[in-house]
Motif scaffolding. Structure first.
Motif, mmCIF file in Angstrom:
data_model
loop_
_atom_site.group_PDB
_atom_site.id
_atom_site.type_symbol
_atom_site.label_atom_id
_atom_site.label_comp_id
_atom_site.label_asym_id
_atom_site.label_seq_id
_atom_site.Cartn_x
_atom_site.Cartn_y
_atom_site.Cartn_z
ATOM 1 N N VAL A 54 0.827 -1.222 0.000
ATOM 2 C CA VAL A 54 0.000 0.000 0.000
ATOM 3 C C VAL A 54 0.856 1.265 0.000
ATOM 4 O O VAL A 54 0.616 2.177 -0.801
ATOM 5 C CB VAL A 54 -0.984 -0.025 1.191
ATOM 6 C CG1 VAL A 54 -1.672 1.331 1.348
ATOM 7 C CG2 VAL A 54 -2.044 -1.106 0.990
ATOM 8 N N PRO A 55 1.892 1.383 0.853
ATOM 9 C CA PRO A 55 2.732 2.585 0.774
ATOM 10 C C PRO A 55 3.471 2.727 -0.555
ATOM 11 O O PRO A 55 3.739 3.848 -1.007
ATOM 12 C CB PRO A 55 3.729 2.400 1.930
ATOM 13 C CG PRO A 55 3.078 1.441 2.858
ATOM 14 C CD PRO A 55 2.284 0.528 1.983
ATOM 15 N N LEU A 56 3.788 1.585 -1.208
ATOM 16 C CA LEU A 56 4.508 1.651 -2.480
ATOM 17 C C LEU A 56 3.671 2.304 -3.575
ATOM 18 O O LEU A 56 4.226 2.896 -4.504
ATOM 19 C CB LEU A 56 4.924 0.242 -2.919
ATOM 20 C CG LEU A 56 6.156 -0.356 -2.241
ATOM 21 C CD1 LEU A 56 6.405 -1.758 -2.751
ATOM 22 C CD2 LEU A 56 7.381 0.525 -2.465
ATOM 23 N N VAL A 57 2.348 2.172 -3.484
ATOM 24 C CA VAL A 57 1.490 2.796 -4.489
ATOM 25 C C VAL A 57 1.732 4.304 -4.516
ATOM 26 O O VAL A 57 1.861 4.920 -5.577
ATOM 27 C CB VAL A 57 0.008 2.495 -4.217
ATOM 28 C CG1 VAL A 57 -0.885 3.190 -5.246
ATOM 29 C CG2 VAL A 57 -0.245 0.997 -4.245
ATOM 30 N N GLY A 58 1.824 4.906 -3.311
ATOM 31 C CA GLY A 58 2.097 6.343 -3.239
ATOM 32 C C GLY A 58 3.530 6.686 -3.579
ATOM 33 O O GLY A 58 3.793 7.640 -4.312
ATOM 34 N N LEU A 59 4.472 5.881 -3.081
ATOM 35 C CA LEU A 59 5.888 6.181 -3.302
ATOM 36 C C LEU A 59 6.270 6.088 -4.777
ATOM 37 O O LEU A 59 7.105 6.863 -5.263
ATOM 38 C CB LEU A 59 6.755 5.221 -2.481
ATOM 39 C CG LEU A 59 6.729 5.415 -0.962
ATOM 40 C CD1 LEU A 59 7.501 4.304 -0.271
ATOM 41 C CD2 LEU A 59 7.317 6.778 -0.593
ATOM 42 N N LEU A 60 5.665 5.137 -5.497
ATOM 43 C CA LEU A 60 6.001 4.938 -6.912
ATOM 44 C C LEU A 60 5.050 5.663 -7.848
ATOM 45 O O LEU A 60 5.106 5.475 -9.065
ATOM 46 C CB LEU A 60 6.009 3.436 -7.239
ATOM 47 C CG LEU A 60 7.033 2.596 -6.480
ATOM 48 C CD1 LEU A 60 6.911 1.131 -6.855
ATOM 49 C CD2 LEU A 60 8.448 3.101 -6.738
ATOM 50 N N GLY A 61 4.173 6.496 -7.282
ATOM 51 C CA GLY A 61 3.257 7.265 -8.119
ATOM 52 C C GLY A 61 2.203 6.424 -8.794
ATOM 53 O O GLY A 61 1.722 6.771 -9.880
ATOM 54 N N GLY A 62 1.819 5.309 -8.161
ATOM 55 C CA GLY A 62 0.799 4.447 -8.745
ATOM 56 C C GLY A 62 -0.597 5.050 -8.627
ATOM 57 O O GLY A 62 -0.857 5.913 -7.790
ATOM 58 N N ARG A 63 -1.501 4.587 -9.499
ATOM 59 C CA ARG A 63 -2.884 5.053 -9.475
ATOM 60 C C ARG A 63 -3.771 4.011 -8.827
ATOM 61 O O ARG A 63 -3.459 2.818 -8.804
ATOM 62 C CB ARG A 63 -3.382 5.310 -10.910
ATOM 63 C CG ARG A 63 -2.631 6.413 -11.639
ATOM 64 C CD ARG A 63 -3.188 6.608 -13.042
ATOM 65 N NE ARG A 63 -2.975 5.437 -13.881
ATOM 66 C CZ ARG A 63 -3.927 4.597 -14.274
ATOM 67 N NH1 ARG A 63 -5.188 4.795 -13.875
ATOM 68 N NH2 ARG A 63 -3.650 3.564 -15.051
ATOM 69 N N MET A 187 -6.859 -1.640 -15.810
ATOM 70 C CA MET A 187 -6.614 -1.672 -14.361
ATOM 71 C C MET A 187 -5.198 -1.205 -14.052
ATOM 72 O O MET A 187 -4.237 -1.719 -14.628
ATOM 73 C CB MET A 187 -6.805 -3.103 -13.843
ATOM 74 C CG MET A 187 -6.560 -3.274 -12.350
ATOM 75 S SD MET A 187 -6.561 -5.017 -11.846
ATOM 76 C CE MET A 187 -4.840 -5.479 -12.172
ATOM 77 N N PRO A 188 -5.033 -0.198 -13.175
ATOM 78 C CA PRO A 188 -3.675 0.187 -12.774
ATOM 79 C C PRO A 188 -3.003 -0.985 -12.066
ATOM 80 O O PRO A 188 -3.571 -1.535 -11.115
ATOM 81 C CB PRO A 188 -3.900 1.371 -11.831
ATOM 82 C CG PRO A 188 -5.318 1.285 -11.407
ATOM 83 C CD PRO A 188 -6.059 0.597 -12.495
ATOM 84 N N LEU A 189 -1.826 -1.369 -12.541
ATOM 85 C CA LEU A 189 -1.240 -2.629 -12.102
ATOM 86 C C LEU A 189 -0.975 -2.664 -10.602
ATOM 87 O O LEU A 189 -1.390 -3.593 -9.906
ATOM 88 C CB LEU A 189 0.051 -2.898 -12.876
ATOM 89 C CG LEU A 189 0.695 -4.258 -12.605
ATOM 90 C CD1 LEU A 189 -0.266 -5.383 -12.916
ATOM 91 C CD2 LEU A 189 1.962 -4.416 -13.415
ATOM 92 N N LEU A 190 -0.309 -1.651 -10.073
ATOM 93 C CA LEU A 190 0.060 -1.690 -8.659
ATOM 94 C C LEU A 190 -1.162 -1.486 -7.753
ATOM 95 O O LEU A 190 -1.419 -2.288 -6.850
ATOM 96 C CB LEU A 190 1.118 -0.623 -8.375
ATOM 97 C CG LEU A 190 1.917 -0.784 -7.080
ATOM 98 C CD1 LEU A 190 2.573 -2.154 -7.013
ATOM 99 C CD2 LEU A 190 2.978 0.308 -6.969
ATOM 100 N N GLY A 191 -1.942 -0.418 -8.007
ATOM 101 C CA GLY A 191 -3.137 -0.180 -7.203
ATOM 102 C C GLY A 191 -4.160 -1.285 -7.375
ATOM 103 O O GLY A 191 -4.822 -1.692 -6.414
ATOM 104 N N GLY A 192 -4.303 -1.794 -8.603
ATOM 105 C CA GLY A 192 -5.225 -2.891 -8.843
ATOM 106 C C GLY A 192 -4.806 -4.158 -8.127
ATOM 107 O O GLY A 192 -5.653 -4.914 -7.634
#
Length: 303
Positions: A54-63, A187-192
């Motif tokens: 979950v934190p990686l979604v924000g750190l890597l700019g995921g949607r 689907m956004p890969l990381l957030g999805g």
């Protein structure tokens, strides 16, 4: 070697590295299941993965997926491609199925997906794809035939329950792939992936709560196995896949997935002395050839 050559060599090795990492998931199940029941093991794995992902979604700019309906579709796809798939594999190995054989059976996913794409997506298979389906089924028949013990009613080392569990895994990953293709496009890969893990973790947690004791033996082996599955498979392999897709290498990953069963079989032989008779090895080669033929047989035509 210059920096440019090192970079090209690394990019060329990425698909093989991804497949090599993916094959160890079956080995991780074999190592960890003596210390925790299947659903409990997977629930803890997904819980720890979510804490890190979950934190990686924000750190890597995921949607994140947009809209409640998208969240629902993605969560349902997660129930199929993660909960049913991994739950079936882990339960089958828990019941005694060899890791290499489990890998081969679920490795037939491209064949089942191709067979189901007609009635579910309106796609028509070509002759090469039909030939691949027949070869894959014949190969599996040879593999299972090599495991039959004439003196026993069931398969040597495992019963029909283990086979049924892995068939649930195969159906889950195949139907999940088709469902995701139809309802989760873009689907956004990381957030999805986070949403998929949430759905799968909820179902596995319910399974652990209702049918298992939830006892875990926190041995060094279990902790190392859990760490490998979380950090290397659920996190690193997903990030590696993201990189491959961004660089247009997803097709190479798909075409190399047929290497997973023999890689797992080799690892299982080395680590656990799992052996397959000659007829089963021939069946594995035939099944893999069938998968390759079906995958490379061209895109299915639309009806």
């Amino acid at each position: 070697m210059t920096a440019d050559r090192r970079r090209r060599a690394w990019l060329a090795a990425m698909p093989l590295l991804f497949v090599a990492l993916w094959s160890t998931g079956f080995i991780g199940a074999k190592f960890g299941l003596p210390y925790a029941e299947p659903f409990t093991f997977l629930f803890v794995r997904f819980l720890l993965t979510l804490v890190l992902l979950v934190p990686l979604v924000g750190l890597l700019g995921g949607r994140w997926p947009r809209g409640l309906a998208n969240w629902g579709h993605i969560a349902l796809s997660g129930l199929l491609v993660h909960a049913a798939y991994l739950g079936g594999v882990f339960y089958g190995i828990e019941l005694g199925m060899p890791a290499g054989l489990a890998s081969l059976l679920v490795g037939l996913q491209p064949l089942l997906t191709a067979a189901l794409s007609g009635p579910l997506l309106g796609e028509r298979l070509g002759r090469r794809q039909w030939l691949g389906l027949v070869m894959g089924l014949a190969g599996v028949a040879l593999v299972l035939g090599g495991k039959l013990d004439p003196g026993q009613a069931l398969f040597r080392g495992f019963g029909l329950g283990a086979l049924g569990a892995v068939m649930v895994a195969l159906a889950g990953i195949s139907l999940g792939t088709l469902y995701q293709k139809r309802y989760c496009a873009g689907m956004p890969l990381l957030g999805g992936t986070v949403v998929q893990y949430l759905g799968a973790g909820a179902l596995l947690g319910l399974g652990a709560l209702t049918v298992e004791t939830r006892h875990i033996e926190w041995s060094p082996t279990f902790l190392l196995t859990l760490g490998w599955l979380v950090l290397v498979l659920s996190i690193s392999a997903i990030l590696l896949l993201m990189t491959l897709i961004e660089r247009g290498e997803a097709s190479r990953v798909a075409s190399l997935f047929y290497l997973v069963p023999p890689a797992t079989a080799l690892e299982a032989w080395w680590l656990f002395d799992e052996r397959l008779p000659a007829i089963s090895l021939a069946g594995m080669a035939l099944a893999i050839a069938g998968v390759v033929l079906a995958v490379k047989g061209g895109r299915p035509a639309q009806r």
